[in-house]
Structures are given as C-alpha cells and as structure tokens.
Design a protein around this motif. Structure first.
Motif, PDB file in Angstrom:
ATOM      1  N   PRO A  21       0.846  -1.164   0.095  1.00 28.87           N
ATOM      2  CA  PRO A  21       0.039  -0.078   0.151  1.00 28.87           C
ATOM      3  C   PRO A  21       0.843   1.298  -0.100  1.00 28.87           C
ATOM      4  O   PRO A  21       0.404   2.180  -0.793  1.00 28.87           O
ATOM      5  CB  PRO A  21      -0.889  -0.367   1.377  1.00 28.87           C
ATOM      6  N   PRO A  22       2.003   1.514   0.877  1.00 28.32           N
ATOM      7  CA  PRO A  22       2.798   2.638   0.655  1.00 28.32           C
ATOM      8  C   PRO A  22       3.245   2.833  -0.863  1.00 28.32           C
ATOM      9  O   PRO A  22       3.662   3.888  -1.222  1.00 28.32           O
ATOM     10  CB  PRO A  22       3.810   2.630   1.835  1.00 28.32           C
ATOM     11  N   SER A  23       3.741   1.595  -1.333  1.00 27.53           N
ATOM     12  CA  SER A  23       4.168   1.895  -2.766  1.00 27.53           C
ATOM     13  C   SER A  23       3.291   2.221  -3.694  1.00 27.53           C
ATOM     14  O   SER A  23       3.608   3.287  -4.394  1.00 27.53           O
ATOM     15  CB  SER A  23       4.811   0.219  -2.939  1.00 27.53           C
ATOM     16  N   ILE A  24       2.034   1.597  -3.544  1.00 28.03           N
ATOM     17  CA  ILE A  24       1.039   2.182  -4.445  1.00 28.03           C
ATOM     18  C   ILE A  24       0.897   3.652  -4.272  1.00 28.03           C
ATOM     19  O   ILE A  24       0.707   4.433  -5.259  1.00 28.03           O
ATOM     20  CB  ILE A  24      -0.248   1.330  -4.195  1.00 28.03           C
ATOM     21  N   GLN A  25       0.684   4.054  -3.008  1.00 19.45           N
ATOM     22  CA  GLN A  25       0.714   5.499  -2.790  1.00 19.45           C
ATOM     23  C   GLN A  25       1.627   6.519  -3.263  1.00 19.45           C
ATOM     24  O   GLN A  25       1.354   7.683  -3.711  1.00 19.45           O
ATOM     25  CB  GLN A  25       0.370   5.712  -1.254  1.00 19.45           C
ATOM     26  N   ALA A  26       2.961   5.988  -2.936  1.00 18.26           N
ATOM     27  CA  ALA A  26       4.119   6.807  -3.429  1.00 18.26           C
ATOM     28  C   ALA A  26       4.122   6.889  -4.917  1.00 18.26           C
ATOM     29  O   ALA A  26       4.377   8.077  -5.485  1.00 18.26           O
ATOM     30  CB  ALA A  26       5.307   6.142  -2.798  1.00 18.26           C
ATOM     31  N   LEU A  27       4.022   5.828  -5.784  1.00 19.41           N
ATOM     32  CA  LEU A  27       3.869   5.745  -6.937  1.00 19.41           C
ATOM     33  C   LEU A  27       2.811   6.705  -7.679  1.00 19.41           C
ATOM     34  O   LEU A  27       2.857   7.799  -8.563  1.00 19.41           O
ATOM     35  CB  LEU A  27       3.737   4.392  -7.715  1.00 19.41           C
ATOM     36  N   ALA A  28       1.501   6.789  -7.054  1.00 13.32           N
ATOM     37  CA  ALA A  28       0.350   7.834  -7.386  1.00 13.32           C
ATOM     38  C   ALA A  28       0.806   9.175  -7.199  1.00 13.32           C
ATOM     39  O   ALA A  28       0.502   9.969  -7.750  1.00 13.32           O
ATOM     40  CB  ALA A  28      -0.871   7.382  -6.862  1.00 13.32           C
ATOM     41  N   LEU A  29       1.735   9.544  -5.994  1.00 13.35           N
ATOM     42  CA  LEU A  29       1.908  10.822  -5.772  1.00 13.35           C
ATOM     43  C   LEU A  29       2.836  11.327  -6.820  1.00 13.35           C
ATOM     44  O   LEU A  29       2.958  12.341  -7.117  1.00 13.35           O
ATOM     45  CB  LEU A  29       2.635  10.720  -4.380  1.00 13.35           C
ATOM     46  N   LEU A  30       3.947  10.310  -7.193  1.00 15.79           N
ATOM     47  CA  LEU A  30       4.784  10.871  -8.132  1.00 15.79           C
ATOM     48  C   LEU A  30       3.990  11.067  -9.555  1.00 15.79           C
ATOM     49  O   LEU A  30       4.481  11.801 -10.183  1.00 15.79           O
ATOM     50  CB  LEU A  30       5.787   9.704  -8.376  1.00 15.79           C
ATOM     51  N   ARG A  31       3.449  10.242  -9.871  1.00 12.71           N
ATOM     52  CA  ARG A  31       2.704  10.261 -11.198  1.00 12.71           C
ATOM     53  C   ARG A  31       1.972  11.505 -11.354  1.00 12.71           C
ATOM     54  O   ARG A  31       1.747  12.428 -12.165  1.00 12.71           O
ATOM     55  CB  ARG A  31       1.679   9.221 -11.548  1.00 12.71           C
TER      56      ARG A  31
END
Length: 166
Positions: A21-31
């Motif tokens: 979940p933190p990885s999914i959230q971080a990738l969404a933030l970056l994109r």
C-alpha cells in the motif's frame, strides 16, 4: 556563461511493489506530480518536471543500496548506517541476530522473499535524497523539487563546490 547547459531534470527512481500500500500511494503521488498542478492545492501551479523510472518488484542493486544508505543517513550522525533500514517488520523478516551483514545479503534475501523489504524506495539521484518505505519522505522529495523549480533554493548554490574559490 553556459549555465543553461548545466540544468538537467531530477532523476527519480521508485523501486515499487504492487502489493505494498505505501508503494502504491508513493507511485500515485509521483505520477500526479508529473501530470497535475503541484502542489495539489494550488491550481495555477504547473506540474513538476523530473524523469521517473519505475522499477517494479525488483530491489535496488547492492551498489544502489550503498548509495541510498548515504542519502538516508544524516550527515551529522556518528552512528554507522544500519542495514536494517531496508528491512520491514514482516513476520518473514530475519530477527536481530539473523539479519544480513552486507548489501548483497539484503538483495539476495529480498529476491527470495520480497515481503521482507520496506517498499517503496524512492531516490532523487541528482538531489541526494531518498525515502525508504515512507510516503512522507516522498512528499519531502517532491517539495524539495518544487522549491528548486520555484526558485526558493537556487540550483547553483546546491551544486557549488566548497573550496578555495568559493
């Protein structure tokens, strides 16, 4: 004279695991930072500009981990950097006496069981910043890039070598 040639886009890598979940959230933030106004609450702001490399389900190499460890270790710290910074609290993670003793050990452990790694690892290679398993750290990296874009921190001041002529 040729200062325009020195400017390059920040190089951001995310070592991402789709089940984290933190990885999914971080990738969404970056994109989102690349495609929408940044900061998000300011509609007149342009998106950030950086090169994003997404490395999925593969940990950083041992050499990359060494570099990342220098980015996450405070420069004033006298304590040696802890390899455990990359390991999660997952039940499959090794106990305190069983942890790998070097970076290659961490890489092989993660290749055997990806759940023992703190996903995501986000690295600003140009800025010397990194975040391991922490979405707030990703926000801090994006904020630093925004400050540079908006002129709050001058690139020349960041890259200036310290020495005789400074």
């Amino acid at each position: 004279m040729f200062s325009g040639f020195k400017r390059s886009l920040p190089q951001i890598s995310i070592f991402h695991h789709p089940s984290s979940p933190p990885s999914i959230q971080a990738l969404a933030l970056l994109r989102n930072a690349l495609s929408s106004p940044y900061p998000p609450g300011k509609p007149s702001a342009p998106p950030l500009e950086f090169d994003l490399e997404v490395v999925e389900t593969k940990p950083p190499t041992a050499d990359q981990l060494r570099t990342i460890l220098t980015y996450i270790t405070p420069s004033r710290s006298t304590a040696p950097p802890a390899l455990s910074a990359f390991l999660s609290a997952h039940p499959a993670s090794p106990g305190p006496g069983e942890q790998p003793q070097n970076m290659k050990g961490i890489v092989s452990l993660v290749e055997q069981n990806p759940n023992v790694f703190k996903w995501p690892v986000v690295v600003d290679w140009n800025g010397g910043r990194a975040s391991v398993g922490d979405v707030e750290g990703v926000k801090a990296i994006l904020e630093a890039i925004r400050q540079q874009r908006d002129g709050e921190v001058k690139q020349d001041e960041v890259d200036q070598p310290k020495g005789w002529f400074s």
